[in-house]
Design a protein around this motif. Structure first.
Motif, PDB file in Angstrom:
ATOM      1  N   ARG A  67      64.608 161.165  60.887  1.00 23.33           N
ATOM      2  CA  ARG A  67      63.364 160.911  60.139  1.00 23.33           C
ATOM      3  C   ARG A  67      62.399 160.043  60.924  1.00 23.33           C
ATOM      4  NH1 ARG A  67      65.865 159.871  54.081  1.00 23.33           N
ATOM      5  NH2 ARG A  67      66.442 162.044  53.703  1.00 23.33           N
ATOM      6  N   ALA A  68      62.928 159.199  61.805  1.00 24.79           N
ATOM      7  CA  ALA A  68      62.080 158.342  62.641  1.00 24.79           C
ATOM      8  C   ALA A  68      61.587 159.082  63.882  1.00 24.79           C
ATOM      9  CB  ALA A  68      62.852 157.088  63.041  1.00 24.79           C
ATOM     10  N   GLY A  69      62.000 160.342  64.036  1.00 24.06           N
ATOM     11  CA  GLY A  69      61.563 161.138  65.180  1.00 24.06           C
ATOM     12  C   GLY A  69      62.405 160.956  66.420  1.00 24.06           C
ATOM     13  N   GLU A  70      63.526 160.276  66.286  1.00 19.32           N
ATOM     14  CA  GLU A  70      64.416 160.036  67.428  1.00 19.32           C
ATOM     15  C   GLU A  70      65.475 161.130  67.479  1.00 19.32           C
ATOM     16  OE1 GLU A  70      67.667 156.717  68.852  1.00 19.32           O
ATOM     17  OE2 GLU A  70      66.068 156.086  67.488  1.00 19.32           O
ATOM     18  N   MET A  71      65.295 162.063  68.390  1.00 15.28           N
ATOM     19  CA  MET A  71      66.234 163.170  68.504  1.00 15.28           C
ATOM     20  C   MET A  71      67.447 162.741  69.338  1.00 15.28           C
ATOM     21  SD  MET A  71      65.015 165.444  66.598  1.00 15.28           S
ATOM     22  CE  MET A  71      65.955 166.904  66.957  1.00 15.28           C
TER      23      MET A  71
END
Length: 141
Positions: A67-71
Motif C-alpha cells: 500500500r505504501a508503494g514498496e514492491m
C-alpha cells in the motif's frame, strides 16, 4: 495416483481454509521437495516454514509495504519479462480472463488492488514454505 495424473490434476489455489496444516503433512511435503533435481546434486536451498503469529506478521507487513508503494526486492528474479514479451502477453491475457470471471472490471482499481493484496497475504494459507537460496548462486541457478 501416479506422477502424470498428479500433474494433470494440479491446479492453482487462490483461497485456503484457515485450518492448521499438520506437522506431519508439512514434513512429508518437505521430504519430497528435498528430492527435487538440482545441478550436480547440490540441492542449494533450504526451506523455512512459517505459520501462526509469524505468518500473520509477514502478511501485515507485506500489505503495508504494498500500500505504501514498496514492491518486493527479490534477490533472485523469478519473473522479469519485458512488457512486449510473449510471456508477459500471456500473463496479461490470463489476468483479463480471470478478472472477467470474477466480475472485476478493468477500471475498478480498488477491487484489483484487493485482489493483488491477496497474493501478498499468501491467499490466506495457514502455512507458507519459503525457499531460501545462497546469494552466491548466479542468476538462473
Amino acid at each position: 495416483m501416479n506422477v502424470s495424473e498428479a500433474i494433470r490434476k494440479r491446479k492453482s489455489i487462490r483461497d485456503f481454509k484457515p485450518d492448521p496444516v499438520p506437522r506431519d503433512t508439512l514434513r512429508a511435503i518437505l521430504e519430497l521437495a528435498c528430492r527435487a533435481p538440482s545441478a550436480m546434486n547440490t540441492q542449494p536451498w533450504k526451506f523455512l516454514v512459517v505459520t501462526g503469529k509469524s505468518l500473520e506478521e509477514i502478511r501485515r507487513e507485506n500489505v503495508e509495504k504494498l500500500r505504501a508503494g514498496e514492491m518486493p526486492r527479490e534477490e533472485h528474479v523469478a519473473v522479469g519479462w519485458s512488457p512486449d514479451s510473449l510471456y508477459r502477453r500471456r500473463q496479461v491475457a490470463l489476468a483479463v480472463q480471470l478478472f472477467q470471471l470474477m466480475g472485476i472490471r478493468r477500471e475498478d482499481g480498488e477491487e484489483r488492488a484487493r485482489w493483488l493484496e491477496r497474493g501478498f497475504r499468501f491467499f490466506s494459507a495457514p502455512a507458507a514454505i519459503v525457499l531460501l537460496t545462497d546469494r552466491a548462486l548466479v542468476e538462473g541457478s
